[in-house]
Write a protein that holds these residues in place. Structure first.
Motif, mmCIF file in Angstrom:
data_model
loop_
_atom_site.group_PDB
_atom_site.id
_atom_site.type_symbol
_atom_site.label_atom_id
_atom_site.label_comp_id
_atom_site.label_asym_id
_atom_site.label_seq_id
_atom_site.Cartn_x
_atom_site.Cartn_y
_atom_site.Cartn_z
ATOM 1 N N LYS A 151 0.961 -1.253 0.075
ATOM 2 C CA LYS A 151 -0.062 -0.040 -0.087
ATOM 3 C C LYS A 151 0.809 1.419 0.174
ATOM 4 C CE LYS A 151 -3.778 -2.459 1.334
ATOM 5 N NZ LYS A 151 -3.289 -3.635 0.324
ATOM 6 N N GLY B 44 -10.274 6.111 -17.139
ATOM 7 C CA GLY B 44 -11.014 5.297 -16.327
ATOM 8 C C GLY B 44 -10.870 6.017 -14.913
ATOM 9 N N TYR B 45 -10.387 7.390 -14.877
ATOM 10 C CA TYR B 45 -9.820 7.721 -13.338
ATOM 11 C C TYR B 45 -10.675 7.390 -12.311
ATOM 12 C CZ TYR B 45 -6.976 11.103 -15.940
ATOM 13 O OH TYR B 45 -5.926 11.837 -16.711
ATOM 14 N N MET B 46 -10.162 7.019 -11.238
ATOM 15 C CA MET B 46 -11.022 6.740 -10.041
ATOM 16 C C MET B 46 -10.210 7.413 -8.766
ATOM 17 S SD MET B 46 -12.212 3.130 -8.729
ATOM 18 C CE MET B 46 -10.659 2.944 -7.627
ATOM 19 N N TYR B 47 -11.053 7.619 -7.776
ATOM 20 C CA TYR B 47 -10.493 8.205 -6.530
ATOM 21 C C TYR B 47 -9.789 6.941 -5.867
ATOM 22 C CZ TYR B 47 -10.968 8.720 -1.429
ATOM 23 O OH TYR B 47 -10.639 8.761 -0.031
ATOM 24 N N GLU B 48 -8.345 7.502 -5.328
ATOM 25 C CA GLU B 48 -7.436 6.496 -4.853
ATOM 26 C C GLU B 48 -8.059 6.052 -3.459
ATOM 27 O OE1 GLU B 48 -4.353 4.524 -5.196
ATOM 28 O OE2 GLU B 48 -5.250 3.948 -3.612
ATOM 29 N N PRO B 49 -8.290 5.032 -2.968
ATOM 30 C CA PRO B 49 -8.880 4.704 -1.749
ATOM 31 C C PRO B 49 -7.791 4.535 -0.559
ATOM 32 C CG PRO B 49 -9.514 2.973 -3.194
ATOM 33 C CD PRO B 49 -8.749 3.980 -4.113
ATOM 34 N N ASP B 50 -6.575 4.016 -1.042
ATOM 35 C CA ASP B 50 -5.741 3.972 -0.102
ATOM 36 C C ASP B 50 -5.024 5.055 0.456
ATOM 37 O OD1 ASP B 50 -5.644 1.219 -0.001
ATOM 38 O OD2 ASP B 50 -4.382 0.744 -1.617
ATOM 39 N N TYR C 180 -1.489 1.516 -13.144
ATOM 40 C CA TYR C 180 -2.200 2.642 -12.882
ATOM 41 C C TYR C 180 -1.370 3.368 -12.456
ATOM 42 C CZ TYR C 180 -3.407 1.025 -8.000
ATOM 43 O OH TYR C 180 -3.531 0.655 -6.844
ATOM 44 N N THR D 111 -6.695 8.059 1.026
ATOM 45 C CA THR D 111 -7.816 8.809 1.761
ATOM 46 C C THR D 111 -7.633 10.137 1.489
ATOM 47 O OG1 THR D 111 -6.601 9.235 3.763
ATOM 48 C CG2 THR D 111 -7.893 7.086 3.640
ATOM 49 N N ARG E 266 -6.363 7.369 -9.509
ATOM 50 C CA ARG E 266 -5.831 6.341 -10.340
ATOM 51 C C ARG E 266 -6.157 6.429 -11.524
ATOM 52 N NH1 ARG E 266 -7.263 0.716 -6.890
ATOM 53 N NH2 ARG E 266 -5.859 1.308 -5.003
ATOM 54 N N MET F 112 2.565 4.744 1.030
ATOM 55 C CA MET F 112 2.604 5.868 2.045
ATOM 56 C C MET F 112 2.552 7.105 1.731
ATOM 57 S SD MET F 112 5.287 3.858 4.840
ATOM 58 C CE MET F 112 6.320 3.085 3.755
ATOM 59 N N LEU F 113 2.697 8.120 2.284
ATOM 60 C CA LEU F 113 2.752 9.407 1.521
ATOM 61 C C LEU F 113 4.046 10.141 2.097
ATOM 62 C CD1 LEU F 113 1.728 11.229 -0.455
ATOM 63 C CD2 LEU F 113 0.048 12.052 1.025
ATOM 64 N N VAL G 50 -5.756 4.897 -15.221
ATOM 65 C CA VAL G 50 -5.291 3.537 -15.466
ATOM 66 C C VAL G 50 -5.037 3.405 -17.007
ATOM 67 C CG1 VAL G 50 -6.462 1.165 -15.569
ATOM 68 C CG2 VAL G 50 -7.035 2.733 -13.968
ATOM 69 N N LYS H 198 1.704 -0.703 -11.389
ATOM 70 C CA LYS H 198 0.427 -1.206 -11.066
ATOM 71 C C LYS H 198 -0.542 -1.110 -12.009
ATOM 72 C CE LYS H 198 0.361 2.278 -7.830
ATOM 73 N NZ LYS H 198 1.781 2.648 -8.065
#
Lengths: 429, 452
Positions: free
Chosen positions: A43, A248-254, A85, A256, A73, A45-46, A75, A83
């Motif tokens: 996962k 297909g942009y999607m919010y990155e849930p990891d 993405y 937050t 993300r 980190m930042l 893709v 990944k």
């Protein structure tokens, strides 16, 4: 003509954006871990240092900065993307709706976004090799609106951006990397991965000529992505442009929603504005001061401190002289000594500058000869060295050599020698 | 009911106990397919309680496939945080990885190379997607299972195998090392033979982890509630037998709790919202499996990337392919607002309304809307019919609310389970609830492998 830019800037952090791997130069695939390799189960980190750095950029570009930011993300499938993405930013970007001043105009900044660099593709003969050391390098992408209308504006934009980044501490010692969007007519053409201002200008010129030729011939300009071929200095069609649909942009849930309120950032320095102020009532133009200080914090500080105490022209000359003969940055007292000598009508050569720097006293007086006397010295020199005249006829720059030698031999002011020599050479041409 | 973990750690073990355990486990596993990997070295940790991990939780040096051909041969170079914590406690020993639906995509455990079989009758499904974890818990006397729930993958198989299945509040347990299905929904939880064991394992693995930014819930409460809510709009989804038995349970519970029927008004579209969000996330998570970095390795590296990629991705199972296609469609710009954004909005409404209700009391429901089906029966179900069986487990998962399943009845020799949902971070209250229930109910098991 409308030009838009997506400028990619590597942030000056010690480690990667989403993992603790080092960014130092190393053997291929040694600065890697499960996170930047996209291993299942890892996962992100930042890296807060990267966020602070990006925040400084967004702030300096007058962006709207919210209390929090989020990632998306993006893709697409390519071997350099572990990944498959890329973690980047869109609506939740760290900054949006900003601008950058170029002379009389504002270039609007759509977005400043934090993102990760993919791995590096290395082609060796028939082999395609991948180096994941680069994977996860923190980047900031600065996306402009298509507000740039000419080559001059493009140059000014890059120069001003570089200066802003330099003063924040994001020193781009490497060449600037950008995607260039050019539309001469209705259709937007993207030129990907152009490195360096020279290539940017060459790519722009090529695109403008190509698109205008198509328009003239009544042909349609294809909406596409092109690449810049540095050797041939042309742009080449890469592929039909993907629409945003296909990412297909999607919010990155990891990651937050990340709170950035209260995070530190480096305040901006706008050299253009400061140069205007400094030049007010002085004997130098803002342009000269700006050019000298755009990528030189030390000079800016010295000029700011010494302004008013000395003539601006003398301050600038002293700093320029010092920098001509030294690698390091001058101290204020050294510059002040140099200024006083310059103001006393003395020209300071390398030896003298070094002496001042070392704290020794300097006294260089120029011989006071009148015009005809100087002419005589010059003519003697030319007589003794007849070959220089024939060389001068081939290469006019030879004059500088002559000036230098005569001035040194007789302790004359090079400027005076130059003036007299010019008159004499005119007769010999 | 005493903790099996405490009992086991105190007990004298006969010489060769772990070797014999591994041998009997191998034998049973040939019939029930509960384990993908059995670790022969389980006895080397000294006096420690065996624990298993679902095959999507990374264990260093152990092939971890998430039940997929795409990850065949993937040996993680690191332990998941939960595994690291259990091993570090010194009280637990790794016994193996359990069977599951590929990447967690399934409700019955049949989306696997060899489906796990129900511990009470091997003709029946184990439930999914943590199928093997539930079967292993129902077979082994001294064992706890780390399982994973995205939309009900702990509750459903736990209920169908008559064990306790506990899914904690989202964000209390680190997901580092969990192979992603849908990151905003995935939760690691526990299956055990009683509530005390679930509590011990939960305490051993929970707590903030710098490697998972979403793992940030620290304090866990045990606020007891007097009210139990039955959700009106979900009532009609259970079949006749389930309804009859469940109303028997409510009668028993009404002695201690006030039971009220309430309407949330959004839960009958929860399954749709869930699958839209889960598939969208899953389709991005599965993008990385391209046949050259880890797991499945294609031999011919000299083909064009697109062809290479296509060949590699043919190795996904049927359900994985379906979710990649639908998830990719859902994310595309032209329909995103219609599906993805709307589903996210429904999720927000559900979190808000359920959250308000859960402040007043627990929500109680059957864990599964029908009696345990046979393996041959579920093969005839369409995907949508299968998805619909998640009706009771999806709401708490969508909201990240803690929930726990416990057996409350045996019908025709098969266990039936009920589910209790609590408010965020009130996890202990649910474990306490089941502990209280255990005082009045005798759990039955068909197998007790490893008895002392």
């Amino acid at each position: 003509m409308k030009i838009g830019l997506e400028v990619h800037v590597a942030l000056p952090t010690k480690s990667k954006l989403f993992c603790p791997c080092s960014l130092d130069d190393a053997e291929p695939n040694t600065n890697i871990c499960p996170i930047c390799m996209g291993f299942p189960g890892s996962k992100p980190m930042l890296n807060e240092a990267a966020v602070e750095s990006a925040l400084s950029i967004a702030n300096a570009l007058h962006c709207r900065i919210n209390n929090s930011m989020s990632f998306v993300r993006k893709v697409y499938f390519y071997p350099d993307l572990p990944k498959c993405y890329q973690i980047t930013q869109m609506d939740g970007a760290i900054g949006s709706g900003g601008y950058l001043d170029i002379d009389e105009k504002k270039v609007m900044i759509r977005r400043v976004q934090v993102e990760e660099d993919p791995a590096q593709i290395v082609r060796e003969g028939l082999l395609t090799l991948l180096d994941f050391n680069r994977s996860g390098t923190p980047l900031v992408e600065i996306v402009t609106e298509p507000d740039i209308a000419s080559e001059e504006e493009l140059r000014a934009f890059i120069a001003n951006l570089r200066s802003i980044l330099y003063y924040i501490g994001v020193d781009i010692n490497k060449e600037i990397k950008a995607d260039l969007n050019v539309s001469c007519a209705e259709t937007r053409v993207e030129v990907k991965n152009v490195t360096g201002i020279k290539s940017l200008i060459a790519a722009l010129r090529y695109e403008v000529a190509r698109q205008n030729a198509l328009v003239k011939a009544g042909k349609e300009i294809a909406r596409e992505t092109r690449g810049y071929n540095e050797k041939k200095r042309i742009t080449e069609s890469l592929r039909e442009k993907e629409t945003e649909d296909e990412y297909g942009y999607m919010y990155e849930p990891d990651l937050t929603v990340f709170n950035i309120s209260g995070m530190r950032y480096v305040p901006p320095v706008y050299v253009s504005k400061i140069a205007e102020e400094l030049a007010k009532g002085s004997d130098m133009s803002p342009k000269t001061i700006k050019e000298m200080t755009m990528l030189d914090r030390n000079s800016l500080e010295l000029i700011t401190k010494l302004k008013g105490k000395y003539k601006m022209r003398s301050i600038i000359h002293a700093i320029q002289r010092y920098k001509k003969y030294n690698e390091d940055e001058p101290r204020q007292d050294t510059i002040e000594k140099m200024i006083s000598l310059i103001d006393a009508g003395k020209l300071l050569a390398g030896d003298a500058v070094h002496a001042i720097k070392a704290g020794r006293s300097v006294s260089i007086e120029y011989a006071r000869l009148n015009g005809p006397e100087i002419d005589r010295v010059i003519l003697e020199f030319l007589k003794a060295n007849p070959h220089v005249l024939s060389e001068y006829k081939k290469r006019s720059k030879t004059a500088n050599l002559i000036i230098d030698k005569i001035a040194k031999a007789h302790g004359l002011h090079p400027k005076e020698v130059a003036e007299r020599l010019a008159l004499i050479l005119k007769r010999h041409k | 009911m005493p903790s099996y973990i405490k009992e086991f750690l105190k007990a004298e073990k006969p010489e060769g106990y772990y070797e014999a355990l591994v041998e009997s486990l191998h034998k049973a596993n040939r019939e029930y397919n509960a384990f993908n990997v059995i670790d022969e070295n389980v006895g080397q940790s000294g006096n420690a309680m065996p624990f298993s991990t679902k095959s999507n939780i990374c264990v260093k040096g152990v092939e971890t496939t998430a039940g997929s051909k795409m990850l065949k041969g993937y040996i993680p170079p690191f332990n998941a945080t939960v595994v690291e914590r259990l091993l570090d406690s010194g009280r637990f020993a790794f016994i193996g990885e359990t069977n599951m639906d590929e990447f967690g995509f399934g409700t019955f455990g049949v989306n696997a190379a060899l489906p796990a079989r129900n511990a009470f009758d091997k003709n029946y499904v184990a439930g999914g997607s943590s199928s093997g974890a539930a079967v292993a818990t129902a077979m082994l006397k001294y064992h706890v299972a780390l399982a994973v729930s995205t939309g009900g993958s702990i509750s459903a198989p736990a209920a169908l195998n008559g064990v306790v299945g506990f899914t904690p509040t989202y964000g209390t347990v680190s997901r580092y090392g969990l192979i992603d299905y849908a990151n905003s929904l995935d939760k690691i939880g526990v299956m055990a033979r009683n509530s005390d064991d679930a509590r011990i394992v939960f305490d051993a693995m929970r707590g903030g982890d710098g490697k998972d930014l979403t793992c940030a819930v620290g304090n866990i409460g045990s606020k007891k509630k007097k009210k139990l809510f039955v959700i009106e709009e979900l009532d009609r989804y259970a079949d006749k037998t389930v309804r009859a038995n469940f109303s028997g349970l409510l009668d028993r519970l009404s002695a201690k709790y006030d039971i009220e029927t309430r309407n949330i008004g959004a839960l009958d579209v929860a399954v749709e919202a869930y699958y839209i969000l889960a598939m969208a996330e899953a389709s991005t998570n599965l993008a990385r499996y391209d046949g050259y970095k880890y797991g499945l390795q294609l031999k011919d590296l000299a083909t064009r990337y697109n062809e290479f990629f296509t060949e590699a991705r043919a190795n996904f199972g049927e359900e994985a392919k379906r979710r990649i296609l639908l998830g990719t469609f859902i994310r595309s710009e032209s329909v995103k607002a219609k599906y993805y954004t709307k589903a996210a909005r429904i999720r927000a409404i559900i979190i808000k309304r359920m959250g308000e209700l859960l402040k007043e009391g627990f929500i109680v429901s059957p864990a599964f809307p029908m009696q345990t089906p046979k393996i041959s029966e579920v093969e005839r179900l369409t995907p949508v019919q299968t998805y619909a069986t998640d009706i009771f487990t999806v709401p708490p998962n969508l909201g990240g609310f803690p929930h726990i399943t416990f057996p409350y009845h045996y019908q025709d020799g098969m266990p039936m389970g009920a589910q209790i949902i609590g408010e965020h971070a009130n996890d202990y209250a649910l474990i306490d609830f089941v502990g209280e229930w255990e005082g009045e109910f005798d759990y039955r098991y068909k197998h007790n492998i490893g008895s002392l």
